[in-house]
Design a protein around this motif. Structure first.
Motif, PDB file in Angstrom:
ATOM      1  N   MET A 127    -147.544 -24.613 -50.257  1.00  0.00           N
ATOM      2  CA  MET A 127    -146.464 -25.475 -50.713  1.00  0.00           C
ATOM      3  C   MET A 127    -145.648 -26.021 -49.538  1.00  0.00           C
ATOM      4  N   VAL A 128    -145.420 -25.168 -48.535  1.00  0.00           N
ATOM      5  CA  VAL A 128    -144.644 -25.611 -47.357  1.00  0.00           C
ATOM      6  C   VAL A 128    -145.341 -26.798 -46.707  1.00  0.00           C
ATOM      7  N   VAL A 129    -146.671 -26.684 -46.521  1.00  0.00           N
ATOM      8  CA  VAL A 129    -147.395 -27.769 -45.864  1.00  0.00           C
ATOM      9  C   VAL A 129    -147.408 -29.013 -46.748  1.00  0.00           C
ATOM     10  N   ALA A 130    -147.598 -28.812 -48.061  1.00  0.00           N
ATOM     11  CA  ALA A 130    -147.633 -29.968 -48.969  1.00  0.00           C
ATOM     12  C   ALA A 130    -146.311 -30.721 -48.938  1.00  0.00           C
ATOM     13  N   LEU A 131    -145.205 -29.986 -48.957  1.00  0.00           N
ATOM     14  CA  LEU A 131    -143.900 -30.657 -48.917  1.00  0.00           C
ATOM     15  C   LEU A 131    -143.671 -31.331 -47.567  1.00  0.00           C
ATOM     16  N   SER A 132    -144.126 -30.667 -46.484  1.00  0.00           N
ATOM     17  CA  SER A 132    -143.993 -31.277 -45.160  1.00  0.00           C
ATOM     18  C   SER A 132    -144.771 -32.590 -45.117  1.00  0.00           C
ATOM     19  N   LEU A 133    -145.940 -32.593 -45.748  1.00  0.00           N
ATOM     20  CA  LEU A 133    -146.752 -33.810 -45.798  1.00  0.00           C
ATOM     21  C   LEU A 133    -145.983 -34.929 -46.494  1.00  0.00           C
ATOM     22  N   LEU A 134    -145.415 -34.604 -47.635  1.00  0.00           N
ATOM     23  CA  LEU A 134    -144.663 -35.596 -48.409  1.00  0.00           C
ATOM     24  C   LEU A 134    -143.545 -36.196 -47.559  1.00  0.00           C
ATOM     25  N   LEU A 135    -142.814 -35.317 -46.877  1.00  0.00           N
ATOM     26  CA  LEU A 135    -141.677 -35.759 -46.071  1.00  0.00           C
ATOM     27  C   LEU A 135    -142.143 -36.575 -44.866  1.00  0.00           C
ATOM     28  N   THR A 136    -143.167 -36.065 -44.166  1.00  0.00           N
ATOM     29  CA  THR A 136    -143.668 -36.736 -42.969  1.00  0.00           C
ATOM     30  C   THR A 136    -144.166 -38.133 -43.290  1.00  0.00           C
ATOM     31  N   VAL A 137    -144.944 -38.227 -44.357  1.00  0.00           N
ATOM     32  CA  VAL A 137    -145.541 -39.506 -44.730  1.00  0.00           C
ATOM     33  C   VAL A 137    -144.458 -40.503 -45.120  1.00  0.00           C
ATOM     34  N   THR A 138    -143.452 -40.036 -45.852  1.00  0.00           N
ATOM     35  CA  THR A 138    -142.392 -40.941 -46.275  1.00  0.00           C
ATOM     36  C   THR A 138    -141.590 -41.440 -45.065  1.00  0.00           C
ATOM     37  N   ILE A 139    -141.264 -40.518 -44.162  1.00  0.00           N
ATOM     38  CA  ILE A 139    -140.522 -40.928 -42.962  1.00  0.00           C
ATOM     39  C   ILE A 139    -141.367 -41.905 -42.131  1.00  0.00           C
TER      40      ILE A 139
END
Lengths: 320, 320
Positions: A269-281
């Motif tokens: 979950m940590v990596v999935a959320l990081s992905l979401l945030l990274t991609v959006t930024i």
């Protein structure tokens, strides 16, 4: 740093064009054409000038051909003729030809005197040149007028190194940030490994998405489809795209690491959320930077993949 | 996966063109032109067909205009006329127009019968379309015929996600490789930190150089400047460029980390050499992959920045 290879309309125009004085009749005009010995392409559009050599209109060969013998060209011409000035950018000329499907474009000097014309075939070359320049800039290279095949390895390297060094300097910043976390990395065991091992993946995803966004925006600006007034609209669109892509990637990553690699739900979950945030930024950077560059009259193509990836990378470590 | 948006010559041609039979005289031809009511642009090139409607030559309006009244068009025409078939790719048509500075290009059907023509202004649009498609593909997106401004966020995301997932899967491989080194990373203290902290920098440099090389190669192939027979020559050039860029970056990194950040000569040297190796490998991938794609009739633009960066990343960990 990025020296510009921009030819002006004056540099690409040809003196091969047909100019008739306003008072000429259709028949006289045709005789003048015949006597000119010009190439066919240069005859399709005929320019009309006043007594001072100022451009006052244009007509096409067909109109002249089918007009009454004694009709003055002034009565046949279209007075609403588009033209560029010698100092105008060749890209501006290309945009006009493309937009209005012109066969040729007249060029005037500072005093409005007709001095040349640019044929559509020259514009085709200009368009390919400008595209090559955008491709080069977007991959972090100084543009070159030489073709790849005729450029030496040394010359090509010299066009690549300046931006590589700039990008290296920003990567160095990223290196320092990670080193700042070394206490954490050395002591936190499995969590440290999770952070470290997901780093390339997050960096790649951020870089890829930032490249996608910036490519779309740079291209849309180049084709005249986007203006600055659309910044908020574009930003909101990219945020939504970022959330969609990030959620998609996050879900795929979550599924694979949980089901195949046996990761814990927490770490997946940590990596999935990081992905979401990274991609959006990355998407936000990918649209805002080229549009800001455009606003301050810089080439938006400078704000492309390589730079966006590096900026997105520096943003990354503090998040994890 | 990457469905192609490729129009054929048949789809972009217009039925608006002038066709004269071989036996027509110049005077009859001009009268036919006058009666045709066609647009001016469509008149600049006049096609000549035989009794079976087969294309046998072309002449331009000027030639017809200044010919003797009773000259048969067959004697005025250039029999060496370039044409495309309805099923040919629009890109092929664009290449001919660009290379030979044509004003229009005739289109024939399977039986060699003249069925249409493509004007240079349509070719200008084709060129911009093809360039947009290359930009999209090179940034890892499925090409779209819609403009950015008129596409919804959902549609744009759907064009981006497929490649992002493919790239994510290769990044996952990289993640696994790093996890394989976790024993080393957890126990080797300062050296582990050095490896981890230089990872983004090496990945960025490799990705940037790979993008530069692939961009140059893809563009050169698109413009018809590179052929497969030049593979070894190009490979050797890219190796030299890689060594030059890698040495330059390595030197800058060595200097900065030694002089400013106080790194040990050993660790600074390790990163500098890794840079040299990474950049050279990325350059090799950046030229070989697009040329191989071209060899097997795939679009070279698929082998661009995002894919090359990820492949270069996977190569990275085992080296350090």
């Amino acid at each position: 740093m990025p020296e510009t290879i921009r030819n002006t309309a004056g540099e690409i125009m040809t003196p091969e064009f047909v100019r008739l004085s306003a008072g000429t009749t259709a028949r006289e005009g045709l005789l003048e054409l015949r006597a000119s010995g010009l190439d066919s392409d240069a005859m399709y559009t005929i320019y009309v000038t006043d007594a001072d050599d100022r451009l006052i209109g244009a007509l096409d060969l067909k109109t002249l051909l089918f007009a009454k013998d004694d009709a003055p060209v002034e009565s046949l011409m279209d007075a609403n003729v588009m033209s560029v000035s010698v100092a105008d950018d060749q890209q501006h000329a290309a945009k006009l030809v493309r937009k209005y499907d012109l066969m040729s474009l007249p060029v005037t000097d500072e005093d409005g005197l007709l001095v040349g014309a640019i044929g559509v075939n020259s514009i085709v070359d200009v368009i390919e040149e400008e595209n090559t320049e955008d491709f080069e800039r977007m991959a972090g290279m100084l543009p070159s007028e030489e073709s790849y095949a005729t450029s030496s390895a040394w010359m090509l390297a010299m066009h690549r190194i300046p931006w590589l060094v700039v990008l290296l300097l920003s990567s160095l910043l990223c290196e320092r940030v990670i080193q700042g976390y070394q206490g954490f990395l050395l002591t936190s065991g499995a969590l440290g490994i999770l952070v470290v091992s997901s780093m390339p993946l997050l960096m790649d995803a951020g870089g890829d998405c930032g490249s996608q966004s910036s490519t779309m925006i740079i291209r849309a600006i180049a084709l005249g489809e986007l203006t600055l007034s659309m910044l908020w609209e574009v930003l909101w669109k990219e945020v939504r795209i970022g959330l969609l892509c990030g959620a998609g990637l996050g879900a795929v990553h979550f599924g694979i690491t949980m089901l195949i690699f046996g990761a814990t739900p927490m770490s997946a979950m940590v990596v999935a959320l990081s992905l979401l945030l990274t991609v959006t930024i990355a998407n936000i950077l990918g649209c805002v930077l080229p549009m800001l560059a455009h606003a301050v009259k810089l080439d938006p193509a400078l704000m492309a993949g390589p730079l966006i990836s590096t900026v997105a990378d520096v943003w990354w470590p503090p998040k994890s």
